[in-house]
Every structure is written in C-alpha cells, then in structure tokens.
Design an enzyme around this catalytic site. Sequence first.
Site, short mmCIF file in Angstrom:
data_model
loop_
_atom_site.label_atom_id
_atom_site.label_comp_id
_atom_site.label_asym_id
_atom_site.label_seq_id
_atom_site.Cartn_x
_atom_site.Cartn_y
_atom_site.Cartn_z
N LEU A 103 0.89 -1.16 0.00
CA LEU A 103 0.00 0.00 0.00
C LEU A 103 0.92 1.21 0.00
O LEU A 103 1.88 1.25 0.77
CB LEU A 103 -0.90 0.01 1.24
N ASP A 104 0.65 2.18 -0.86
CA ASP A 104 1.56 3.31 -0.95
C ASP A 104 1.47 4.21 0.29
O ASP A 104 0.64 4.01 1.17
CB ASP A 104 1.38 4.10 -2.25
N LEU A 105 2.34 5.19 0.34
CA LEU A 105 2.50 6.05 1.51
C LEU A 105 1.18 6.61 2.03
O LEU A 105 0.91 6.58 3.23
CB LEU A 105 3.46 7.20 1.17
#
Length: 238
Positions: A103-105
């Site tokens: 999951l991205d930032l």
Amino acid sequence: MAERIAKFIARSGVCSRRQAEEIIRQKRVTVNDEIVKSPAFNVEGDEKILIDGEKLPQIEHTRLWLYHKPSGLLTTHKDTENRATVFDNLPPEMPRVISVGRLDLNSEGLLLLTNSGALSRQLELPENGWKRRYKVRVHGFVDKKKLAELEKGVMIDGVEYGKVKIEFEGQNSANAWLTITLSEGKNREVRKLMKYIGLEVSRLIRLSYGPFQLGSLKRGEVKEVPQKVLKEQLGSKL
C-alpha cells in the site's frame, strides 16, 4: 527433499523468491562455503547456507497476519530518506515479516504480512483471481458514464487495466465516495484509474484482500490469522 535454493531462502522469510534470485545472481549466497552461481541450485536444507556471511533464520511454519496500515507509512524495510515504515511500527514481539503486495505512503487499510517469502509471492499472483476491495474518496464530480467506461477496462499510457467493479456511494459537494473492486492490483491502479476520468483520490482504504477482511481492526493493529483458518483459505498454497 531437495528444492531450489531461492525457494528455500524465501521460505525462511528473509525475502521473496524473486529477491532471493537477485541476491544469488549478486553472488551473495554461499552453501557450505561455496558461492552459489544459479537460483536453480538445489539444497536439502541441512547445508550451511549463508547470505552475506549470515545464517538464515530457522524456518517456522507459515504464518499470516492482518495489519491495519495507517496513512503515512511506507511499505518497505529500508527507506533511503529515513521515513517511517510499516515494519518500524509493528509490535516488538512480531517476527521478521514481509508484506503481500504494498500500500503506498498515503493509502491505508488492510495489509497482509507473512513470515514466508514464497507465500507472499504466491498470494500476489493475478491468476489467483483474488479481489481487492477499496473504499475511495475522490475530489471532483463523478460522471457515471466514465465509471462505466472504467468497468469495461481501459488502456492508460500503454498499460492495459482490466475490468473493475465500481459502486457509487454518493456525492457531497465536491467530494464523493466510491467502492472499487479489482483483481490485478497493478501499481497505484486505483489512483491512475481515477485520474484518467478527472478525479483526484483524497483517501484510499483497502477493505479486503481475497478472503481476508479489514473488519473492525483498528489503525496500527495486527491480528494473526489462526492456522485452522489459514489452511481452510489457502490449502495447497501453503
């Protein structure tokens, strides 16, 4: 029984099988003090296997955890800018784990964690047909005709994105909520699809990954999947 050394390393939880293959190509792996030159090399498991001169962790039975990733954490073990990561914020009693996908930032919600690199790779494969479901807040006014276009699959910058299911939850001023279900999980797929139809994602929460649900898990909370459930859901994948 003999198995490929890359698979053996992945089962130790050090890294994924693909990463293990790259480490081997870099000649960082030795078996009985001899450098391994090919990921196709077979081992029985009782050899002296080292990576960068360090022993592999003892292989445990395969385990899986559900983690509610908060926004603002990177899904990586090391960051060159020393930003906060998922793995820096896990409970101290957790063993070394790797993530199933990322999951991205700025994304949050369900992230699967496992001590098995082989399982991580297996669960990421598109051919599993596992659905990923997201609750998404977008900035902009939703055009249902454009949503219908996305549902059929589109080509964006030369990359083909398959069919998705989109449920429109309602518009509130310049913001709207959608529930998006997809199968492939390409890098930043939801954000790219929304941008394609002129919408900006302001919040993205993963609700489920295959049979595993975020449910009532609180931000930052980790919950291990019981072995019985793991065997029921994964079967031959273990």
